[in-house]
Scaffold this motif. Structure first.
Motif, PDB file in Angstrom:
ATOM      1  N   ASP A   1      16.576  12.497   3.982  1.00  9.58           N
ATOM      2  CA  ASP A   1      15.320  12.033   3.263  1.00  9.58           C
ATOM      3  C   ASP A   1      14.286  12.656   3.389  1.00  9.58           C
ATOM      4  O   ASP A   1      14.014  13.561   4.228  1.00  9.58           O
ATOM      5  N   SER A   2      13.300  12.492   2.536  1.00  9.84           N
ATOM      6  CA  SER A   2      11.987  13.390   2.305  1.00  9.84           C
ATOM      7  C   SER A   2      11.150  13.041   3.759  1.00  9.84           C
ATOM      8  O   SER A   2      10.672  11.583   3.938  1.00  9.84           O
ATOM      9  N   PRO A   3      10.753  13.805   4.676  1.00  7.23           N
ATOM     10  CA  PRO A   3       9.596  13.516   5.843  1.00  7.23           C
ATOM     11  C   PRO A   3       8.338  13.445   5.158  1.00  7.23           C
ATOM     12  O   PRO A   3       8.312  13.770   4.157  1.00  7.23           O
ATOM     13  N   SER A   4       7.547  13.008   5.943  1.00  9.59           N
ATOM     14  CA  SER A   4       6.174  13.048   5.556  1.00  9.59           C
ATOM     15  C   SER A   4       5.444  14.173   5.924  1.00  9.59           C
ATOM     16  O   SER A   4       5.891  14.963   7.017  1.00  9.59           O
ATOM     17  N   ALA A   5       4.370  14.746   5.179  1.00 11.33           N
ATOM     18  CA  ALA A   5       3.706  15.877   5.287  1.00 11.33           C
ATOM     19  C   ALA A   5       2.904  15.719   6.558  1.00 11.33           C
ATOM     20  O   ALA A   5       2.103  14.583   7.128  1.00 11.33           O
ATOM     21  N   GLY A   6       2.914  16.743   7.536  1.00 11.34           N
ATOM     22  CA  GLY A   6       2.207  16.418   8.783  1.00 11.34           C
ATOM     23  C   GLY A   6       3.148  16.261   9.927  1.00 11.34           C
ATOM     24  O   GLY A   6       2.819  16.202  11.346  1.00 11.34           O
TER      25      GLY A   6
ATOM     26  N   ASP B   1       4.714  14.215  -7.265  1.00 10.25           N
ATOM     27  CA  ASP B   1       5.417  15.516  -7.123  1.00 10.25           C
ATOM     28  C   ASP B   1       5.772  15.760  -5.676  1.00 10.25           C
ATOM     29  O   ASP B   1       6.848  16.085  -5.180  1.00 10.25           O
ATOM     30  N   VAL B   2       4.969  15.383  -4.976  1.00 16.42           N
ATOM     31  CA  VAL B   2       4.877  15.948  -3.735  1.00 16.42           C
ATOM     32  C   VAL B   2       4.250  14.643  -2.867  1.00 16.42           C
ATOM     33  O   VAL B   2       3.585  13.768  -3.043  1.00 16.42           O
ATOM     34  N   ASP B   3       4.678  14.499  -1.406  1.00 10.77           N
ATOM     35  CA  ASP B   3       4.159  13.526  -0.300  1.00 10.77           C
ATOM     36  C   ASP B   3       2.757  13.585  -0.488  1.00 10.77           C
ATOM     37  O   ASP B   3       2.124  12.490  -0.394  1.00 10.77           O
ATOM     38  N   GLY B   4       1.900  14.567  -0.294  1.00  8.70           N
ATOM     39  CA  GLY B   4       0.574  14.834  -0.070  1.00  8.70           C
ATOM     40  C   GLY B   4      -0.197  14.221  -1.359  1.00  8.70           C
ATOM     41  O   GLY B   4      -0.991  13.726  -1.228  1.00  8.70           O
ATOM     42  N   SER B   5       0.310  14.296  -2.529  1.00 13.92           N
ATOM     43  CA  SER B   5      -0.121  13.952  -3.876  1.00 13.92           C
ATOM     44  C   SER B   5      -0.247  12.335  -3.674  1.00 13.92           C
ATOM     45  O   SER B   5      -0.993  11.633  -3.998  1.00 13.92           O
ATOM     46  N   VAL B   6       1.043  11.816  -3.284  1.00 11.51           N
ATOM     47  CA  VAL B   6       1.000  10.374  -3.410  1.00 11.51           C
ATOM     48  C   VAL B   6       0.183   9.889  -2.346  1.00 11.51           C
ATOM     49  O   VAL B   6      -0.483   8.723  -2.387  1.00 11.51           O
ATOM     50  N   GLU B   7       0.025  10.432  -1.166  1.00  8.70           N
ATOM     51  CA  GLU B   7      -0.666  10.117  -0.149  1.00  8.70           C
ATOM     52  C   GLU B   7      -2.093   9.865  -0.602  1.00  8.70           C
ATOM     53  O   GLU B   7      -2.996   8.942  -0.255  1.00  8.70           O
ATOM     54  N   ALA B   8      -2.598  11.083  -1.182  1.00  6.49           N
ATOM     55  CA  ALA B   8      -3.821  10.942  -1.606  1.00  6.49           C
ATOM     56  C   ALA B   8      -4.146   9.623  -2.747  1.00  6.49           C
ATOM     57  O   ALA B   8      -5.361   9.230  -2.801  1.00  6.49           O
ATOM     58  N   ILE B   9      -3.256   9.401  -3.428  1.00  8.24           N
ATOM     59  CA  ILE B   9      -3.547   8.314  -4.524  1.00  8.24           C
ATOM     60  C   ILE B   9      -3.560   7.073  -3.672  1.00  8.24           C
ATOM     61  O   ILE B   9      -4.296   6.097  -3.750  1.00  8.24           O
ATOM     62  N   LEU B  10      -2.799   6.947  -2.755  1.00  6.94           N
ATOM     63  CA  LEU B  10      -2.524   5.616  -1.884  1.00  6.94           C
ATOM     64  C   LEU B  10      -3.993   5.575  -1.056  1.00  6.94           C
ATOM     65  O   LEU B  10      -4.415   4.257  -1.156  1.00  6.94           O
ATOM     66  N   ASN B  11      -4.395   6.454  -0.593  1.00  2.00           N
ATOM     67  CA  ASN B  11      -5.664   6.621   0.138  1.00  2.00           C
ATOM     68  C   ASN B  11      -6.987   6.106  -0.785  1.00  2.00           C
ATOM     69  O   ASN B  11      -7.693   5.334  -0.177  1.00  2.00           O
ATOM     70  N   ILE B  12      -7.023   6.552  -1.903  1.00  6.00           N
ATOM     71  CA  ILE B  12      -7.955   5.922  -3.006  1.00  6.00           C
ATOM     72  C   ILE B  12      -7.681   4.589  -3.347  1.00  6.00           C
ATOM     73  O   ILE B  12      -8.570   3.664  -3.433  1.00  6.00           O
ATOM     74  N   LEU B  13      -6.299   4.040  -3.690  1.00  8.27           N
ATOM     75  CA  LEU B  13      -6.097   2.453  -3.805  1.00  8.27           C
ATOM     76  C   LEU B  13      -6.524   1.828  -2.532  1.00  8.27           C
ATOM     77  O   LEU B  13      -7.050   0.585  -2.575  1.00  8.27           O
ATOM     78  N   ASP B  14      -6.378   2.430  -1.381  1.00  4.75           N
ATOM     79  CA  ASP B  14      -6.711   1.512  -0.325  1.00  4.75           C
ATOM     80  C   ASP B  14      -8.316   1.328  -0.289  1.00  4.75           C
ATOM     81  O   ASP B  14      -8.717   0.146   0.237  1.00  4.75           O
ATOM     82  N   SER B  15      -9.211   1.900  -1.058  1.00  3.41           N
ATOM     83  CA  SER B  15     -10.552   1.645  -1.104  1.00  3.41           C
ATOM     84  C   SER B  15     -10.852   0.744  -2.055  1.00  3.41           C
ATOM     85  O   SER B  15     -12.093   0.228  -2.140  1.00  3.41           O
TER      86      SER B  15
END
Length: 726
Positions: free
Chosen positions: A423-428, A523-537
């Motif tokens: 499965d896909s691990p998380s970046a970092g 496309d990648v985990d970091g892009s999804v992470e960035a979008i979710l961080n924006i939605l958290d605001s």
């Protein structure tokens, strides 16, 4: 005759003695169970007693004892076979039971439990079938249902052994060998970071980036003419990718800070400096775009002094190089400065033993499955190695370099793409090599268990906080009803909550239609992470609720369409695709698919979607204003109708429009006119400067000085007040 009586009396005495012996034996548990007398007529022993002369005393006793043993054995067998049934109306309860579990234990439906909860301090809006109930509430519900409760025996859970994988102890300095430095390029958006790397490795990455902005991290090796290798990490400069920049500095040895000579220090420049300081990484300053006429490198250096970045010419230790990434000026000087700093740092690593590394990025490929870009920090990675990262593991099937070419091994300091993840691990996430697949599964199972325990602990804290809040509300409510009898209180509470008793939790949540359900794919985990961080605001839940139904990596699939249909949601994709069959299915089901390659355009589209969910607001546009100069009344039939003599001093009065009557700055009436006259003639419009007489559709008395406002109502689409910060 007397002889027969004596014989009978003797037999009775013998029987009495035998009974006393049997009683004594039974009290000493010789028989193994308590003996119960049996009616003589029901037992063959009765016939023996009729002719006692044929049976001596010892044989009589032994026969009775054998019969007693027979009865005791039979009784024991019955007790062993017989199961003790649960008493009628008795419910077995335990701690942390959910609503659904309690209903099943009671043999009732869930609505019965909801009805019983009306008499508690619990807010039914927050109760779901899987909500955990407090012990006191469980007991109260059982008692209210006319049943008894019985506590279930708790199974003692054994403490689980820690089977996690850990890093190896530090290596022997004699085993260390030189490795390439890992250099991260940081700076503000559009200051030329990707163009700099493009010039260094002689490829056209910048032209391929959407909108000229790096959307996710990239790791590359640059071969210097002198033979040295430098591993570069390219991170996005956009504000949305702050977490990715922080991740880049955690695995790097040197940070090259790129600042545009004409712009100077900007928002992400300051943030990049802070990331480097937090990671304890030395800086090299690259002042880019020095070929432009408005370039001012000295101003950049002075601005950086305010952020504790002191260049060598000002007595500091930060090397500053003036470059032009587009024209390729002074790039070798920058590379030589990087190599020189790396030599001073004496970067070495252990290339033997189990592999350790860090995941820079992860993505899903349709043909290859989950892929990760990683930097190896210890050991040498080869095909067949078993790796663990986060809550997933991999048996390495293939390794690829930055150009997509298969390689056999990756030593420390070299970026590599790994294929073979379950499965896909998380970046970092940290990469650790383990001995076998079985060991990898043990590590993943332990980490999943730890995460579940932490989640349960947090959930319990939230539940307890909610229960405390509801209990305080309940106590306040009880204080208000303290003067009532218990029957009156019961009636008041029932009336207040009766509407909730007949609606199930799912139905109550569906009542709120002002919700935008989102499915986010990247496309990648970091892009999804960035979008979710924006939605958290997002902080405008009172306007429109935002519900993230699902997020993940990969192209849009039919499952995403079905999920969006179930939740009436919208699919947002970032740097992903949707094939024709998926698009046709979405059109058929009326599902919106919004695909973007630039982060801020995706957020703008999301704001537009939020705006469309907001109810329109009614805006009043003033068309004309008039003042009441005189008042009189007109008799129509038997009714007297108040009439106002007015003069229009602004705009015009249109009889078709709405009017309002203002007195002492207060609106006392809104509606339509019943008549509008000019010199006794009915008219539709009165213009500025003209006098008129008017009456309202409601018999209100006018006063001299009142204001008559003619206005038009228009519905205007609301705009969300959410500001994502860029």
């Amino acid at each position: 005759m007397n002889r027969g009586l004596l014989l009978r009396f003797e037999n009775l005495v013998q029987l009495h003695g035998a009974c006393r012996q049997l009683h004594a034996l039974s009290s000493r548990e010789v028989c193994g169970a308590q003996w119960k007398p049996v009616h003589l007529s029901a037992h063959p022993m009765g016939s023996l007693l009729l002719h006692p002369q044929l049976w001596p005393k010892h044989r009589l006793t032994s026969a009775a004892l054998s019969q007693c043993r027979h009865l005791a054995t039979k009784e024991e067998t019955k007790k062993k076979r017989k199961k003790i049934p649960l008493a009628r109306g008795e419910v077995e309860i335990r701690q942390k039971m959910t609503v659904e579990e309690l209903a099943q234990a009671m043999g009732k439906d869930i609505d019965h439990v909801y009805e019983a909860l009306l008499y508690t301090d619990i807010n039914l809006d927050s109760v779901e079938p899987d909500s955990v109930l407090h012990d006191d509430h469980i007991k109260m519900i059982v008692q209210k249902s006319g049943m008894k409760y019985k506590s279930a025996k708790l199974k003692e859970e054994k403490e689980r052994k820690n089977t996690d994988a850990v890093k190896r102890p530090p290596a022997d300095p004699a085993m260390l060998t030189p490795r390439p430095p890992v250099v991260t390029i940081l700076g503000h958006v559009d200051h030329g970071k990707t163009t700099l790397l493009d010039s260094l490795r002689k490829t056209q990455v910048a032209s391929m980036e959407a909108g000229g902005i790096t959307q996710h991290i990239g790791a590359f090796i640059v071969h210097m003419p002198s033979g040295e290798k430098i591993t570069f990490l390219d991170t996005p400069g956009h504000a949305a990718f702050s977490a990715m920049r922080a991740r880049g500095t955690n695995v790097t040895d040197i940070v090259i800070l790129v600042v545009a000579a004409e712009d100077g220090v900007m928002q992400q420049t300051i943030e990049s400096i802070q990331h480097a300081k937090n990671a304890g990484v030395p800086l090299i300053l690259a002042i880019n775009k020095c070929d432009k006429p408005e370039a001012d490198p000295e101003r950049v250096k002075k601005e950086l002094l305010a952020h504790d970045v002191v260049c060598e010419e000002f007595g500091g230790d930060v090397q500053a190089v003036n470059i032009s990434a587009l024209k390729g000026e002074n790039l070798m000087v920058l590379a030589e400065a990087t190599v020189a700093l790396a030599e001073m740092l004496e970067l070495k690593a252990d290339a033997t033993g189990l592999v350790e590394g860090t995941i820079i990025e992860s993505r899903k490929d349709k043909g290859k499955g989950p892929l990760t870009t990683a930097i190896i920090q210890r050991g040498t990675l080869r095909k067949g190695c078993v790796l663990v990262a986060g809550k997933t593991w991999a048996k390495v099937r293939f390794l690829f370099d930055e150009n997509g070419k298969a390689v056999d091994a990756a030593p420390p300091g070299i970026p590599v793409e790994i294929m073979g993840w379950k499965d896909s691990p998380s970046a970092g996430d940290e990469i650790l090599e383990v001995e076998s697949e079985q060991r990898a599964q043990e590590v993943v199972a332990w980490r999943t268990y730890v995460e579940q325990q932490e989640k349960m602990k947090k959930d319990l804290e939230v539940i307890e906080a909610k229960q405390k809040e509801h209990r305080l509300e309940y106590e306040k409510q009880q204080q208000k009803l303290a003067h009532l009898t218990w029957r009156q209180r019961k009636a008041v509470l029932y009336k207040a909550n009766k509407h909730q008793m007949f609606s199930k939790p799912k139905e109550r949540t569906e009542m709120d239609e002002n919700t935008l359900s989102l499915i986010v794919k990247g496309d990648v985990d970091g892009s999804v992470e960035a979008i979710l961080n924006i939605l958290d605001s997002y902080d405008c839940e009172d306007e429109c609720k935002l519900d993230i139904v699902y997020f993940g990596m990969g192209d849009i699939s039919e499952n995403d369409i079905n999920l969006a249909e179930a939740f009436n949601g919208v699919i947002f994709g970032f740097s992903v695709k949707a094939n024709e069959s998926v698009k046709k299915l979405a059109d058929k089901k009326g599902i919106k698919i919004k695909l973007h390659n630039i982060i801020y355009k995706l957020i703008e589209d999301l704001k537009d979607e939020l705006n469309s969910r907001l109810p329109p607001t009614v805006v009043e546009t003033t068309i004309g204003e008039a003042s009441v100069l005189d008042t009189f009344s007109v008799t129509v039939g038997k009714n007297k109708i108040p009439v106002a003599g007015c003069r229009v001093h602004k705009g015009l009065l249109d009889r078709k429009m709405k009017f309002k009557l203002i007195r002492n700055r207060d609106v006392i009436w809104k509606g339509y006119l019943s008549s509008l006259k000019h010199h006794k003639d009915d008219v539709q419009v009165i213009k500025t400067g003209m006098d008129c007489g008017l009456s309202l559709d409601k018999n209100l008395e006018f006063s001299i000085g009142d204001e008559i406002i003619c206005y038009e109502e228009k519905e205007v689409q609301q705009i969300t007040s959410w500001d994502p910060g860029f």
